[in-house]
Design a protein around this motif. Structure first.
Motif, PDB file in Angstrom:
ATOM      1  N   SER A 104      -9.896   6.140   5.597  1.00 13.49           N
ATOM      2  CA  SER A 104      -9.855   6.894   6.841  1.00 13.49           C
ATOM      3  C   SER A 104     -11.280   7.198   7.311  1.00 13.49           C
ATOM      4  O   SER A 104     -12.102   7.710   6.555  1.00 13.49           O
ATOM      5  CB  SER A 104      -9.095   8.205   6.629  1.00 13.49           C
ATOM      6  N   PHE A 147      -9.274   3.604  10.820  1.00  9.29           N
ATOM      7  CA  PHE A 147      -9.445   3.234   9.421  1.00  9.29           C
ATOM      8  C   PHE A 147     -10.402   2.046   9.322  1.00  9.29           C
ATOM      9  O   PHE A 147     -10.510   1.220  10.224  1.00  9.29           O
ATOM     10  CB  PHE A 147      -8.101   2.795   8.807  1.00  9.29           C
ATOM     11  N   LYS A 185      -3.452  -4.376  15.180  1.00  6.82           N
ATOM     12  CA  LYS A 185      -3.746  -5.518  14.312  1.00  6.82           C
ATOM     13  C   LYS A 185      -5.193  -5.509  13.828  1.00  6.82           C
ATOM     14  O   LYS A 185      -5.537  -6.265  12.925  1.00  6.82           O
ATOM     15  CB  LYS A 185      -3.471  -6.829  15.063  1.00  6.82           C
ATOM     16  N   PHE A 218       0.831  -1.190   0.000  1.00  5.29           N
ATOM     17  CA  PHE A 218       0.000   0.000   0.000  1.00  5.29           C
ATOM     18  C   PHE A 218       0.872   1.248   0.000  1.00  5.29           C
ATOM     19  O   PHE A 218       1.865   1.336   0.719  1.00  5.29           O
ATOM     20  CB  PHE A 218      -0.907   0.040   1.232  1.00  5.29           C
ATOM     21  N   ARG A 238      -1.152  -6.166  -5.246  1.00  6.04           N
ATOM     22  CA  ARG A 238      -0.939  -7.533  -4.764  1.00  6.04           C
ATOM     23  C   ARG A 238       0.195  -8.145  -5.572  1.00  6.04           C
ATOM     24  O   ARG A 238       0.052  -8.399  -6.762  1.00  6.04           O
ATOM     25  CB  ARG A 238      -2.215  -8.349  -4.914  1.00  6.04           C
ATOM     26  N   LEU A 253      -9.111  -0.575  11.929  1.00  7.01           N
ATOM     27  CA  LEU A 253      -7.733  -0.406  12.376  1.00  7.01           C
ATOM     28  C   LEU A 253      -7.568   0.924  13.093  1.00  7.01           C
ATOM     29  O   LEU A 253      -8.080   1.956  12.643  1.00  7.01           O
ATOM     30  CB  LEU A 253      -6.775  -0.452  11.183  1.00  7.01           C
ATOM     31  N   GLY A 259     -10.154  -7.731   1.456  1.00  6.94           N
ATOM     32  CA  GLY A 259      -9.397  -7.633   0.212  1.00  6.94           C
ATOM     33  C   GLY A 259      -9.260  -6.222  -0.322  1.00  6.94           C
ATOM     34  O   GLY A 259      -8.785  -6.028  -1.446  1.00  6.94           O
ATOM     35  N   GLY A 260      -9.668  -5.240   0.471  1.00  7.65           N
ATOM     36  CA  GLY A 260      -9.674  -3.856   0.000  1.00  7.65           C
ATOM     37  C   GLY A 260      -8.602  -2.990   0.629  1.00  7.65           C
ATOM     38  O   GLY A 260      -7.729  -3.465   1.348  1.00  7.65           O
ATOM     39  N   SER A 261      -8.702  -1.716   0.358  1.00 12.68           N
ATOM     40  CA  SER A 261      -7.739  -0.754   0.886  1.00 12.68           C
ATOM     41  C   SER A 261      -8.241  -0.142   2.183  1.00 12.68           C
ATOM     42  O   SER A 261      -9.331  -0.467   2.665  1.00 12.68           O
ATOM     43  CB  SER A 261      -7.495   0.349  -0.142  1.00 12.68           C
ATOM     44  N   LEU A 262      -7.442   0.742   2.751  1.00 14.34           N
ATOM     45  CA  LEU A 262      -7.805   1.405   4.004  1.00 14.34           C
ATOM     46  C   LEU A 262      -8.490   2.728   3.697  1.00 14.34           C
ATOM     47  O   LEU A 262      -7.997   3.535   2.903  1.00 14.34           O
ATOM     48  CB  LEU A 262      -6.563   1.673   4.851  1.00 14.34           C
ATOM     49  N   GLN A 283     -11.120  -1.217   6.648  1.00 14.76           N
ATOM     50  CA  GLN A 283     -10.609  -1.970   5.509  1.00 14.76           C
ATOM     51  C   GLN A 283     -11.613  -3.068   5.159  1.00 14.76           C
ATOM     52  O   GLN A 283     -11.856  -3.963   5.974  1.00 14.76           O
ATOM     53  CB  GLN A 283      -9.237  -2.580   5.804  1.00 14.76           C
ATOM     54  N   GLY A 296      -3.786   4.312  -1.038  1.00 15.50           N
ATOM     55  CA  GLY A 296      -4.127   3.832  -2.368  1.00 15.50           C
ATOM     56  C   GLY A 296      -4.800   2.472  -2.295  1.00 15.50           C
ATOM     57  O   GLY A 296      -4.930   1.894  -1.217  1.00 15.50           O
ATOM     58  N   PRO A 297      -5.205   1.923  -3.449  1.00 17.37           N
ATOM     59  CA  PRO A 297      -5.963   0.671  -3.481  1.00 17.37           C
ATOM     60  C   PRO A 297      -5.124  -0.568  -3.238  1.00 17.37           C
ATOM     61  O   PRO A 297      -5.680  -1.640  -2.994  1.00 17.37           O
ATOM     62  CB  PRO A 297      -6.545   0.648  -4.904  1.00 17.37           C
TER      63      PRO A 297
END
Lengths: 114, 110
Positions: free
Chosen positions: B45, B35, B102, A90, A110, B86, B40-43, B37, A106-107
């Protein structure tokens, strides 16, 4: 709309190959980051960049290097990738407002190293 | 170094129930960020809350700096709230450097 982009989103490489991960942001943020996320280990900081050509090691910099030649771009380079560098990477950016700041992510990319 | 402990590690709720997530940290924090998540994705805010109470939508964060703890309250949970939450702290490093917990895995069932 504030945005952090990463390319590529998915990457498969063989052990020993070089890897280039790219990150961009359109917010003119000074500070940018690279993290990796692994199950059970959480997010670990690899490198921080405070501005162009002003980079500092994070907690796990070994095996990685970075490049920041423009404020909006930050690259992560793996020279001779290893299988234990298989992870989700990331990129993030932040900008201070007074004593406060927020990080935007960002996305993710992997990466699989075979 | 800075340690960030989140509890519970996982939580299962029925839709409509409220959730209370905890974050405890070992040193004074000048920055604290929550955050979300997705699997399988992003964080994303949610809130930046180094002290006091902040609200956004169904989320309320309360940080008690002296006691080195923060909570995130989610009211009237929805199935789309499922994912990992998170907590991240900056120990006044002066380097804009967050240390992450974690996480708490939340599952909201219909």
């Amino acid at each position: 709309d504030m945005k952090v982009t990463q390319m590529p989103r998915y990457l498969i490489k063989r052990m020993g190959e070089n890897v280039l991960l790219e990150c961009g942001q359109d917010m003119s943020h000074e500070t940018m980051y690279w993290y990796r996320q692994d199950p059970g280990l959480g997010l670990q900081l690899i490198y921080i960049s405070y501005d162009v050509d002003s980079n500092s090691e994070g907690d796990i910099p070994k095996g990685y290097r970075v490049s920041r030649k423009k404020r909006e771009h930050f690259s992560l380079i793996l020279d001779s990738a290893k299988t234990n560098q298989t992870s989700v990477y990331f990129c993030a950016s932040s900008s201070r407002t007074g004593s406060s700041y927020e990080q935007y992510f960002g996305p993710g990319t992997r990466l699989t190293v075979l | 170094g800075q340690q960030v402990q989140q509890s519970p590690s996982s939580l299962v709720l029925q839709e409509g129930e409220n959730a209370e997530l905890q974050c405890n940290f070992s040193s004074t924090a000048t920055q604290l960020q929550w955050f979300y998540q997705s699997p399988g994705g992003s964080l994303v805010s949610l809130l930046s809350n180094p002290s006091g109470t902040k609200h956004t939508g169904r989320l309320t964060s309360t940080t008690v700096t002296k006691e080195r703890r923060s909570s995130l309250h989610i009211s009237s949970s929805q199935t789309t709230d499922s994912g990992t939450y998170l907590c991240a702290i900056d120990q006044n490093s002066g380097y804009n450097k967050l240390t992450f917990g974690k996480g708490t895995v939340l599952l909201v069932s219909p």
